[in-house]
Design a protein around this motif. Structure first.
Motif, PDB file in Angstrom:
ATOM      1  N   THR A  63      -1.941   1.650  -4.512  1.00  0.00           N
ATOM      2  CA  THR A  63      -1.668   1.162  -3.256  1.00  0.00           C
ATOM      3  C   THR A  63      -0.964  -0.187  -3.652  1.00  0.00           C
ATOM      4  OG1 THR A  63      -3.542  -0.246  -3.520  1.00  0.00           O
ATOM      5  CG2 THR A  63      -3.717   1.611  -2.327  1.00  0.00           C
ATOM      6  N   ASN A  65      -1.621  -3.095  -3.035  1.00  0.00           N
ATOM      7  CA  ASN A  65      -2.645  -4.171  -3.460  1.00  0.00           C
ATOM      8  C   ASN A  65      -2.915  -4.112  -5.137  1.00  0.00           C
ATOM      9  OD1 ASN A  65      -3.470  -5.408  -1.105  1.00  0.00           O
ATOM     10  ND2 ASN A  65      -4.913  -3.771  -0.542  1.00  0.00           N
ATOM     11  N   HIS A 141       3.668  -3.787  -0.690  1.00  0.00           N
ATOM     12  CA  HIS A 141       2.697  -3.079   0.524  1.00  0.00           C
ATOM     13  C   HIS A 141       3.843  -2.076   1.422  1.00  0.00           C
ATOM     14  CE1 HIS A 141      -0.645  -5.561   0.011  1.00  0.00           C
ATOM     15  NE2 HIS A 141      -1.423  -4.871   0.754  1.00  0.00           N
ATOM     16  N   SER A 146      -1.102   0.125   1.959  1.00  0.00           N
ATOM     17  CA  SER A 146      -2.037  -0.755   2.003  1.00  0.00           C
ATOM     18  C   SER A 146      -3.292   0.312   1.485  1.00  0.00           C
ATOM     19  CB  SER A 146      -2.586  -1.614   3.197  1.00  0.00           C
ATOM     20  OG  SER A 146      -3.465  -2.439   2.830  1.00  0.00           O
ATOM     21  N   ASP A 162      -9.990  -2.670   1.423  1.00  0.00           N
ATOM     22  CA  ASP A 162      -8.775  -3.107   1.985  1.00  0.00           C
ATOM     23  C   ASP A 162      -8.615  -4.442   2.631  1.00  0.00           C
ATOM     24  OD1 ASP A 162      -6.052  -3.147   2.460  1.00  0.00           O
ATOM     25  OD2 ASP A 162      -6.101  -1.846   3.990  1.00  0.00           O
ATOM     26  N   LEU A 166      -6.617  -9.242   0.932  1.00  0.00           N
ATOM     27  CA  LEU A 166      -5.289 -10.258   1.156  1.00  0.00           C
ATOM     28  C   LEU A 166      -5.770 -11.737   0.785  1.00  0.00           C
ATOM     29  CD1 LEU A 166      -2.497  -9.289   1.578  1.00  0.00           C
ATOM     30  CD2 LEU A 166      -2.897  -9.847   4.172  1.00  0.00           C
TER      31      LEU A 166
END
Lengths: 279, 303
Positions: A63, A65, A141, A146, A162, A166
């Motif tokens: 992902t 992230n 992203h 995500s 998820d 952030l």
């Protein structure tokens, strides 16, 4: 003072070397994105193959992230170099170029000149970090989407949901900024003593490498030194991805980073405001 | 009333004494020459005036105000060019001047910058990067930089260095122009002829000390000549001098050469006096040119 900060930012903005840092980050991060986009799944499968007896990993691992986390890990060595490349030159470059003697005889005090340069360095460092953030997190992203994030740490595997990621990046980038500001202050400090541009960059990188090597070696003697090495505390941003976040540990490290920054800046200020300008 | 007063300035670098109790005064509206061999302390003096170097002891007063306590106010009225003209080579001449204008506490309008560019003869090239400039062009830009804040006092350290003959003549005219505008100029140069032509007053420095200083009239005029007379018996002459008015003008003996500071019209009287006293004269010489004064004084202090 604001006028002088503006002047220093203008110098950075118009100097070609200032863009090398941004360009290097762009190239490195894009290369990582391309590499992970084309063969990232195989790479992750290989890493997680060691856990396949203990865990059953299902769903999307690759992902945006995770990619951002990998990028941050990889840029631990490069980012200080890119910061030192500009901040190490900001006083010594003017000394070697002869422009320092023009500035130092102007009505503004040396302290004004010093702090305007330091603040401009801090702003430049901030811009680098923000640019890194945009490329790593936002572009990550956009390319990879995500999703939950699995972070491999020495203590084990941390799984973050998820919606819980952030804000951690936000803090991680703030910590990374202050850590890089420490590097900026170190390069700035050496720059105030040097009369050429290369010396501060080389010494700064040398100190980072030595400190990192000492911090990595598992030798009993070094165990006493590690807590006072600045590189030990510069990588504390990683702890933002622990569960729960060890806030006390992070605050302690940030205090040490702040103390180092003040020390290097203080030494530089003391020297710069008293030195004879002979170049 | 002096525009600049330097009192007992001393500066030592490790073991080397760069300035040794140096004092001098500069009057408003003058062109003041600073002379001396390499390493004499000229640049150190100028750097002390601009706070680039901190003197060990001594006082510097500009406009009757102590530099240490009134730095900001004083340096806002001073323009300077120390050694070679260095700039931000990646910027254009205009952008260099614009950037440096921000270091003045006064607001400097764009119009004033363009006017300076025109004054120093760089119009049409102001948007070129300075790295493309010749030394002469950089020197012109340096002079524009000096005048950015419309200073009352201008300090120029070796401004002739690297200039071709035409550039030197233009610079000389430029400095005269500044004087005519009522500005005070302090100038150091190795080109003695230039200083002789330009300066109203001067100081000769050697080994950080003032060797001689005064107005051009005092130092080079015919009213005060340094006369050297080579005689056969200097000891005998010294005894004779003791009881005469020449004793006050006698400056010393070096081997068989006796020196006097006298007016030109007195030379004949002195020669007559020596003849009357049966002193054999081998040669009589006097110097008038700055080069001779400079060489005699700096060689004496080097001895």
């Amino acid at each position: 003072m604001l006028k002088l900060i503006g002047v220093e930012l203008y110098k950075i903005y118009t100097k070609p070397r200032s863009y090398l840092g941004l360009l290097a980050i762009t190239i490195i991060v894009c290369l990582i994105h391309i590499a992970m986009y084309s063969g990232g799944q195989e790479y992750l499968d290989f890493i997680f193959s060691t856990f396949k007896d203990s865990f059953d990993v299902s769903g999307k691992i690759l992902t945006g992230n995770l990619i951002a986390f990998i990028i941050l890990q990889m840029l631990v060595v490069q980012m200080p170099l890119l910061v030192a490349f500009v901040t190490g030159d900001i006083i010594s470059g003017e000394a070697s170029g002869g422009t320092l003697r023009i500035l130092a005889g102007k009505p503004y005090s040396r302290s004004h000149i010093f702090f305007s340069k330091f603040i401009a360095c801090a702003i430049y460092t901030f811009v680098l970090v923000v640019w890194l953030g945009i490329l790593a997190v936002v572009l990550g992203h956009l390319l990879f989407g995500s999703g939950d994030m699995m972070v491999l740490k020495t203590e084990g595997l941390v799984v973050l949901r998820d919606g819980d990621i952030l804000w951690r990046y936000g803090y991680a980038f703030i910590i990374a900024f202050f850590s890089l500001l420490l590097i900026a202050s170190l390069a700035f400090c050496i720059s105030s003593f040097a009369e050429n541009s290369i010396t501060p960059i080389v010494i700064t990188m040398g100190l980072i490498i030595i400190s990192t090597v000492i911090g990595t070696l598992e030798v009993p003697l070094f165990e006493y030194i590690k807590p006072i090495l600045f590189t030990t505390h510069m990588i504390i941003w990683r702890n933002m991805f622990d569960k729960p976040v060890p806030w006390n540990e992070i605050l302690l490290s940030m205090s040490i980073v702040f103390a180092y920054t003040c020390m290097f800046t203080g030494i530089a200020w003391f020297h710069f405001t008293r030195k004879d300008i002979l170049t | 009333m002096s525009i600049l007063s330097v009192k007992n300035l001393s500066k030592t670098y490790q073991q080397f004494k760069a300035l040794d109790n140096l004092s001098f005064d500069v009057q408003p509206g003058q062109i003041y020459g600073l002379l001396g061999p390499n390493g004499a302390g000229k640049s150190t003096t100028m750097r002390c005036l601009l706070t680039l170097i901190k003197p060990d002891v001594g006082d510097i007063l500009f406009f009757q105000k102590e530099l240490k306590e009134n730095r900001r106010e004083i340096l806002n009225k001073v323009g300077y060019l120390i050694e070679k003209p260095d700039f931000y080579n990646y910027l254009s001449a205009y952008n260099n001047l614009k950037l440096l204008s921000k270091y003045s506490t006064n607001k400097i309008e764009d119009k004033a910058i363009h006017s300076l560019i025109e004054k120093v003869g760089l119009k049409g090239r102001e948007n070129d990067a300075v790295k493309k400039y010749s030394h002469g062009m950089k020197q012109r830009l340096g002079l524009a930089q000096v005048l950015l804040n419309n200073p009352d006092l201008i300090i120029l350290d070796e401004p002739n260095t690297g200039l071709d003959p035409q550039g030197i003549v233009e610079l000389r005219d430029f400095i005269f122009e500044l004087k005519n505008e009522g500005k005070t100029v302090i100038l150091s140069s190795h080109i003695l002829h230039e200083i002789e032509q330009l300066a109203d007053s001067m100081i000769i420095i050697n080994k950080g000390k003032s060797v001689i200083q005064g107005s051009k009239e005092e130092l080079l005029g015919e009213n005060n000549l340094h006369v050297k007379i080579e005689v056969e018996h200097p000891t005998q002459l010294e005894k004779i001098l003791l009881h005469t008015h020449w004793q006050n003008k006698y400056k010393g003996t070096h081997d068989t050469i006796i020196s006097f500071d006298i007016e030109k019209k007195e030379i004949a009287h002195l020669v007559s006096f020596l003849s009357e006293n049966k002193i054999g004269i081998v040669a009589v010489s006097y110097r008038k040119k700055l080069e001779e004064l400079y060489m005699s004084l700096t060689q004496n202090t080097n001895a």
